[in-house]
Design a protein around this motif. Structure first.
Motif, PDB file in Angstrom:
ATOM      1  N   PRO A 173      -1.754 -38.183 -22.735  1.00 55.24           N
ATOM      2  CA  PRO A 173      -2.119 -37.146 -21.774  1.00 55.24           C
ATOM      3  C   PRO A 173      -3.614 -36.923 -21.728  1.00 55.24           C
ATOM      4  O   PRO A 173      -4.319 -37.153 -22.709  1.00 55.24           O
ATOM      5  N   HIS A 174      -4.056 -36.474 -20.562  1.00 55.02           N
ATOM      6  CA  HIS A 174      -5.486 -36.217 -20.401  1.00 55.02           C
ATOM      7  C   HIS A 174      -5.884 -35.027 -21.282  1.00 55.02           C
ATOM      8  O   HIS A 174      -5.298 -33.954 -21.208  1.00 55.02           O
ATOM      9  N   ILE A 175      -6.837 -35.275 -22.145  1.00 54.47           N
ATOM     10  CA  ILE A 175      -7.316 -34.219 -23.025  1.00 54.47           C
ATOM     11  C   ILE A 175      -8.775 -33.952 -22.699  1.00 54.47           C
ATOM     12  O   ILE A 175      -9.605 -34.873 -22.689  1.00 54.47           O
ATOM     13  N   GLU A 176      -9.073 -32.706 -22.435  1.00 51.14           N
ATOM     14  CA  GLU A 176     -10.447 -32.348 -22.099  1.00 51.14           C
ATOM     15  C   GLU A 176     -11.342 -32.615 -23.301  1.00 51.14           C
ATOM     16  O   GLU A 176     -11.056 -32.208 -24.430  1.00 51.14           O
ATOM     17  N   GLU A 177     -12.412 -33.315 -23.063  1.00 53.92           N
ATOM     18  CA  GLU A 177     -13.297 -33.716 -24.140  1.00 53.92           C
ATOM     19  C   GLU A 177     -13.977 -32.502 -24.766  1.00 53.92           C
ATOM     20  O   GLU A 177     -14.513 -31.645 -24.089  1.00 53.92           O
ATOM     21  N   VAL A 178     -13.929 -32.450 -26.090  1.00 51.97           N
ATOM     22  CA  VAL A 178     -14.557 -31.358 -26.826  1.00 51.97           C
ATOM     23  C   VAL A 178     -15.869 -31.851 -27.413  1.00 51.97           C
ATOM     24  O   VAL A 178     -15.915 -32.914 -28.042  1.00 51.97           O
ATOM     25  N   LYS A 179     -16.906 -31.098 -27.192  1.00 50.75           N
ATOM     26  CA  LYS A 179     -18.208 -31.478 -27.710  1.00 50.75           C
ATOM     27  C   LYS A 179     -18.283 -31.153 -29.193  1.00 50.75           C
ATOM     28  O   LYS A 179     -18.117 -30.009 -29.607  1.00 50.75           O
ATOM     29  N   ILE A 180     -18.518 -32.180 -29.979  1.00 52.02           N
ATOM     30  CA  ILE A 180     -18.609 -32.023 -31.424  1.00 52.02           C
ATOM     31  C   ILE A 180     -20.082 -32.013 -31.823  1.00 52.02           C
ATOM     32  O   ILE A 180     -20.832 -32.911 -31.440  1.00 52.02           O
ATOM     33  N   PRO A 181     -20.512 -31.011 -32.570  1.00 52.91           N
ATOM     34  CA  PRO A 181     -21.919 -30.947 -33.003  1.00 52.91           C
ATOM     35  C   PRO A 181     -22.313 -32.186 -33.802  1.00 52.91           C
ATOM     36  O   PRO A 181     -21.485 -32.792 -34.493  1.00 52.91           O
ATOM     37  N   VAL A 182     -23.576 -32.537 -33.706  1.00 57.59           N
ATOM     38  CA  VAL A 182     -24.073 -33.736 -34.387  1.00 57.59           C
ATOM     39  C   VAL A 182     -23.874 -33.631 -35.890  1.00 57.59           C
ATOM     40  O   VAL A 182     -23.507 -34.618 -36.553  1.00 57.59           O
ATOM     41  N   ASN A 183     -24.099 -32.430 -36.447  1.00 59.97           N
ATOM     42  CA  ASN A 183     -23.956 -32.296 -37.906  1.00 59.97           C
ATOM     43  C   ASN A 183     -22.520 -32.540 -38.356  1.00 59.97           C
ATOM     44  O   ASN A 183     -22.286 -33.079 -39.451  1.00 59.97           O
TER      45      ASN A 183
END
Length: 319
Positions: A173-183
């Protein structure tokens, strides 16, 4: 790059411990201490960098991108994707099965299955550290060629009916991309690197230990005699002997270094390594649950033939 470490090791072995550089024990210990630290350091750096970059390209996206592409594009992409997945021949099977479930063409999935254990970043890092960029570049190029051509050949044979597991296509299923912090990405990359080093560390120690023993104790003429030198059967024999063995690049690379130092031709040694990493009996046993015996035999035979051809080419080019 590691000359400073080699000086420290040599001083410790030959001055502090008092062993002679000409002695078997001194030569073996010097080799073991130097190569162990060098290889583990390179593995840590390369795996960390590759894992961090890979965090921006989820597996699901790669699978979606491969699906529906032109066959040649799919083969090339699958083989290249194998470079950034640090799997042995058995560990690559789950993703291989995922490709099959996603209805990706069978030949494309085999291009990945061949490339992943043979061309992964561990093999590349260790080859570079031991033999330099020229040998590494040739190995990567020919390794990708074997994966792509073998995948194309298998794909042309219409062997889809030989797949024993025929699940419905997986459509995540299409999952909205979650922005993961660089750290967080850096922490995950570091944790993954430590976990992988724990898994391959024993392979490194075992491989370096065997290599050190051969380096110090096995006479050069013995290796040269059984390696066959320029004999026509050297490459096929090395390939056949490599298939029953099971290891990853971390475990077998130190042995390859020693064999080449003892007189084995580079093409013969790399054919031995390719056969060990890309093909194995445990892999065949796992695949038996997924593929028919006929398809497994075609897979092993096609890849083994490609490895032999590459070995002959290497021996001809690197004279």
């Amino acid at each position: 790059m590691f000359d400073w470490w080699h000086r420290i090791v040599s001083r410790f072995v030959f001055e502090t411990l008092g062993l002679s550089p000409e002695s078997a024990a001194g030569s073996a210990l010097d080799f073991f201490l130097y190569d162990t630290v060098k290889i583990l350091t390179l593995l840590a750096v390369i795996i960390f960098l590759i894992t961090f970059v890979r965090s921006y390209f989820p597996t699901e996206k790669v699978r979606d991108w491969l699906e529906g592409k032109h066959p040649l594009v799919g083969h090339v992409a699958a083989a290249l994707f194998g470079i950034i997945t640090p799997f042995c021949s058995c560990s690559a099977i789950p993703l291989f099965l995922g490709f099959i479930q996603a209805r990706i063409p069978l030949g494309v999935t085999f291009s990945y299955l061949i490339s992943a254990p043979m061309n992964n970043e561990i093999a590349i890092a260790m080859l570079f550290s031991l033999f330099g960029w020229k040998i590494t570049a040739l190995y990567i190029g020919f390794g990708l060629l074997v994966a792509i051509v073998a995948g194309i050949v298998i794909g042309k044979l219409d062997l889809e009916d030989e797949i024993l597991i025929k699940p419905p296509p997986v459509k995540p299923p299409h999952i909205e991309e979650v922005k993961i912090p660089v750290n967080e990405r850096l922490k995950e990359a570091w944790d993954y690197t430590l976990d992988l080093l724990k898994k391959v560390g024993l392979y490194v120690l075992a491989g370096v230990g065997i290599g050190a023993f051969i380096h110090g104790y096995v006479p050069s003429d013995l290796i040269v005699r059984y390696a066959g030198g320029n004999a026509w059967y050297a490459v096929p024999l090395a390939t056949i002997l490599g298939v029953p063995m099971y290891s990853n690049a971390a475990g077998v690379m130190p042995l390859i270094e020693v064999l080449t130092q003892k007189g084995m031709l580079m093409g013969t040694a790399l054919s031995f390594m390719m056969a060990i990493t890309a093909l194995s009996l445990p892999e065949a046993m796992i695949l038996k649950k997924i593929l028919s015996t006929k398809l497994i035999a075609i897979f092993f035979g096609t890849v083994a033939l490609g490895i032999m051809i590459i070995g002959f080419i290497f021996n001809a080019v690197l004279r």
